[in-house]
Design a protein around this motif. Structure first.
Motif, PDB file in Angstrom:
ATOM      1  N   GLY A 197       7.572  35.428  79.316  1.00 57.09           N
ATOM      2  CA  GLY A 197       8.475  36.276  78.560  1.00 57.09           C
ATOM      3  C   GLY A 197       7.733  37.464  77.989  1.00 57.09           C
ATOM      4  O   GLY A 197       6.555  37.692  78.262  1.00 57.09           O
ATOM      5  N   GLY A 198       8.430  38.244  77.162  1.00 64.19           N
ATOM      6  CA  GLY A 198       7.827  39.414  76.560  1.00 64.19           C
ATOM      7  C   GLY A 198       7.917  40.630  77.444  1.00 64.19           C
ATOM      8  O   GLY A 198       8.485  40.620  78.542  1.00 64.19           O
ATOM      9  N   THR A 199       7.331  41.711  76.963  1.00 63.43           N
ATOM     10  CA  THR A 199       7.296  42.987  77.671  1.00 63.43           C
ATOM     11  C   THR A 199       5.852  43.396  77.881  1.00 63.43           C
ATOM     12  O   THR A 199       5.077  43.479  76.924  1.00 63.43           O
ATOM     13  CB  THR A 199       8.036  44.069  76.879  1.00 63.43           C
ATOM     14  OG1 THR A 199       9.396  43.661  76.670  1.00 63.43           O
ATOM     15  CG2 THR A 199       8.023  45.396  77.611  1.00 63.43           C
ATOM     16  N   TRP A 200       5.485  43.676  79.130  1.00 67.66           N
ATOM     17  CA  TRP A 200       4.111  43.982  79.503  1.00 67.66           C
ATOM     18  C   TRP A 200       4.111  45.292  80.280  1.00 67.66           C
ATOM     19  O   TRP A 200       4.680  45.379  81.361  1.00 67.66           O
ATOM     20  CB  TRP A 200       3.526  42.845  80.339  1.00 67.66           C
ATOM     21  CG  TRP A 200       3.644  41.532  79.621  1.00 67.66           C
ATOM     22  CD1 TRP A 200       4.754  40.739  79.512  1.00 67.66           C
ATOM     23  CD2 TRP A 200       2.630  40.902  78.844  1.00 67.66           C
ATOM     24  NE1 TRP A 200       4.491  39.654  78.730  1.00 67.66           N
ATOM     25  CE2 TRP A 200       3.193  39.710  78.305  1.00 67.66           C
ATOM     26  CE3 TRP A 200       1.299  41.202  78.568  1.00 67.66           C
ATOM     27  CZ2 TRP A 200       2.458  38.849  77.493  1.00 67.66           C
ATOM     28  CZ3 TRP A 200       0.564  40.335  77.760  1.00 67.66           C
ATOM     29  CH2 TRP A 200       1.144  39.174  77.243  1.00 67.66           C
ATOM     30  N   ASP A 201       3.489  46.303  79.708  1.00 70.59           N
ATOM     31  CA  ASP A 201       3.446  47.642  80.289  1.00 70.59           C
ATOM     32  C   ASP A 201       1.994  47.940  80.640  1.00 70.59           C
ATOM     33  O   ASP A 201       1.150  48.108  79.754  1.00 70.59           O
ATOM     34  CB  ASP A 201       3.992  48.661  79.302  1.00 70.59           C
ATOM     35  CG  ASP A 201       4.234  50.019  79.928  1.00 70.59           C
ATOM     36  OD1 ASP A 201       3.628  50.309  80.971  1.00 70.59           O
ATOM     37  OD2 ASP A 201       5.030  50.800  79.376  1.00 70.59           O
ATOM     38  N   VAL A 202       1.692  47.988  81.935  1.00 70.91           N
ATOM     39  CA  VAL A 202       0.307  48.064  82.396  1.00 70.91           C
ATOM     40  C   VAL A 202       0.085  49.337  83.196  1.00 70.91           C
ATOM     41  O   VAL A 202       0.788  49.603  84.180  1.00 70.91           O
ATOM     42  CB  VAL A 202      -0.053  46.841  83.262  1.00 70.91           C
ATOM     43  CG1 VAL A 202      -1.489  46.948  83.765  1.00 70.91           C
ATOM     44  CG2 VAL A 202       0.158  45.547  82.478  1.00 70.91           C
ATOM     45  N   THR A 203      -0.923  50.117  82.764  1.00 73.57           N
ATOM     46  CA  THR A 203      -1.382  51.281  83.513  1.00 73.57           C
ATOM     47  C   THR A 203      -2.837  51.044  83.869  1.00 73.57           C
ATOM     48  O   THR A 203      -3.664  50.802  82.983  1.00 73.57           O
ATOM     49  CB  THR A 203      -1.249  52.569  82.679  1.00 73.57           C
ATOM     50  OG1 THR A 203       0.117  52.745  82.282  1.00 73.57           O
ATOM     51  CG2 THR A 203      -1.694  53.781  83.482  1.00 73.57           C
TER      52      THR A 203
END
Length: 478
Positions: A197-203
């Motif tokens: 779950g959660g929000t994961w923003d990967v660059t």
């Protein structure tokens, strides 16, 4: 007290693979928390199991430690025994190191990094590490032990030298609002990654998110059980050494060289979007053996390497925009449900579908558009029929292609996302052996992808027979 994470999509009991994680990891007694206050030259800890030496804070035993405050040039080290869980609660922490990693787990049985509700936390490493030895940390958040990240707070991880988050063991992404920006790889778990779950923003300049263990049976997998993962990478977007599975949630690879890559890739549900400069979904890796081509419409025979690789789609929504092959398996591929949309390459050297073995379509809806030179089609053994359309000249992006029965009933509609010379379309509405008329234009309910439409204003291109996949016989050769 319970630290149970309200944003977690699934409970530990829903994980079908073997992991270190259970729901008790998120439960503790608040009276047993050890407060730790970070401050340059003045960090303090009230309780046992933690020591302070200048700007280095070291946790030496299992327990629950609540951290707050700032170190502008310091480090948190977990060097605990092999019993119990070390819980690190981040409650408004800014931790930066000028010499290496600011957060290092050098030893523990299991570590839970918990993001307190409403808190904002930041981990920033050095641009170059003083210790570059083989076993030295190389990530802003680095763990030699099983690691879980949970909680409803936010965390920003800046990997200025190499990687963002690394676990040299198992990694469970239970929840959180997490942003990772890394020079090299974004998030790595060696044995496995479970996204719950959660929000994961990967660059990431290298790979986005990946599991790496290809040497041990039952390891090297990455399963998405829920949550939202957004990746922009300079190399592969989402990768697993062995098995990559999406059961639910959202995976959005907004930029990559290859979007999803693993030896075996399975989409059972959720929403997956891929944008890639090379292959979109690529089943590759492991051993291969010589074998024949299957389902190669219009390719004229020949043989390619067919190995132990698979792409399997049983449900969910998969959308691919690729400059290389769209859906690519160096072995077999199977689609039994869900919706698969491919806007593949314009160049003739690649195809929207590229399967070295057998491609079977037994359900779902598939629209694969791209160049005509590498047009791969479903195998004759497929339970569900479809059509292949090869256009005399490429249709521009935004063109509606509609498939209709003799009485004008539209059974399939697709709006191209880029210049398209060939389209493979399969759905339960198409009957093998029936003749269908292909139209360009008309009206559609959506402006891109698989949609519904009517033939008002459409131009007739010609006819095709369902199940007769051959790139030379398509309509519209004007």
């Amino acid at each position: 007290m319970t630290g149970a994470d309200g944003t977690a999509a699934v409970a530990a009991s829903a994980i079908t693979e073997d992991t270190h994680y259970d729901d008790d990891d998120l439960t503790w007694d608040a009276a047993e928390e050890v407060p730790v206050t970070l401050a340059d030259g003045a960090s303090t800890a009230t309780g046992d199991g933690v020591s302070v030496d200048g700007d280095t804070v070291t946790v030496t035993a299992a327990g629950t430690y609540r951290l707050s405050g700032t170190l502008t040039d310091g480090q948190l080290v977990v060097a605990a025994g092999e019993e119990g869980v070390v819980r690190i609660l981040l409650d408004g922490v800014e931790l930066t190191s000028s010499t290496g990693s600011p957060f290092v787990v050098s030893g523990a049985n299991e570590v839970l990094l918990y993001l307190e509700d409403g808190s904002t936390n930041t981990l920033t490493d050095a641009g170059a590490y003083a210790d570059t030895g083989t076993d030295a940390p190389n990530a802003a958040l680095y763990s030699m032990a099983d690691l879980t990240i949970g909680g409803t707070g936010s965390l920003t991880v800046e990997g200025n030298a190499a990687d963002g988050i690394v676990s040299k063991d198992g990694l469970v992404l239970a929840a959180g609002d997490v942003t990772v920006d890394a020079v090299d790889d974004g998030i790595k778990g060696k044995d496995y990654i479970a996204l719950l779950g959660g929000t994961w923003d990967v660059t990431a300049g290298g790979d986005g998110v990946k599991s790496t263990n290809e040497d041990e049976d039952g390891r090297g997998w990455f399963t998405v059980y829920g949550g939202q993962l957004v990746v922009s990478s300079g190399d592969d977007g989402v990768k697993a050494a062995t098995l990559l599975t999406v059961d639910a949630g959202t995976v959005d690879v907004t930029g990559s060289v290859e979007g999803l890559e693993a030896q075996h890739i399975t989409i059972n549900g959720g929403t997956v979007g891929v944008t890639s400069s090379d292959d979109g979904v690529n089943a590759a890796g492991g051993s291969s053996s010589a074998g024949g081509m299957g389902g190669m419409g219009g390719m004229g025979g020949g043989s390619m390497e067919v190995g132990d690789y698979t792409v399997t789609v049983t449900g969910g929504t998969l959308t691919i925009d690729s400059e290389g092959d769209g859906l690519d398996s160096n072995g077999d591929a199977s689609i039994t449900g869900g919706t698969v949309t491919v806007n593949g390459p314009s160049g003739e050297g690649n195809g929207a579908l590229d399967v070295n073995g057998t491609l079977t379509v037994d359900g779902g809806t598939v629209a694969a558009a791209g160049s005509a030179g590498m047009a791969v089609t479903p195998d004759a053994a497929s339970a569900q029929s479809g059509v292949q359309v090869t256009f005399g000249s490429a249709l521009p992006a935004g063109t509606a292609v509609q498939i209709a029965t003799a009485d004008g009933t539209v059974v399939g509609a697709f709006v191209t996302g880029k210049d398209t010379a060939s389209l493979v379309y399969s759905s339960s509405a198409i009957t093998a052996g029936e003749t269908y008329t292909i139209y360009a234009g008309g009206t559609t309910t959506a402006s891109a992808g698989i949609t519904e439409g009517t033939l008002d204003g459409a131009q007739e291109l010609g006819t095709v027979v369902a199940g007769e996949y051959t790139q030379a016989a398509g309509p519209g050769r004007r």
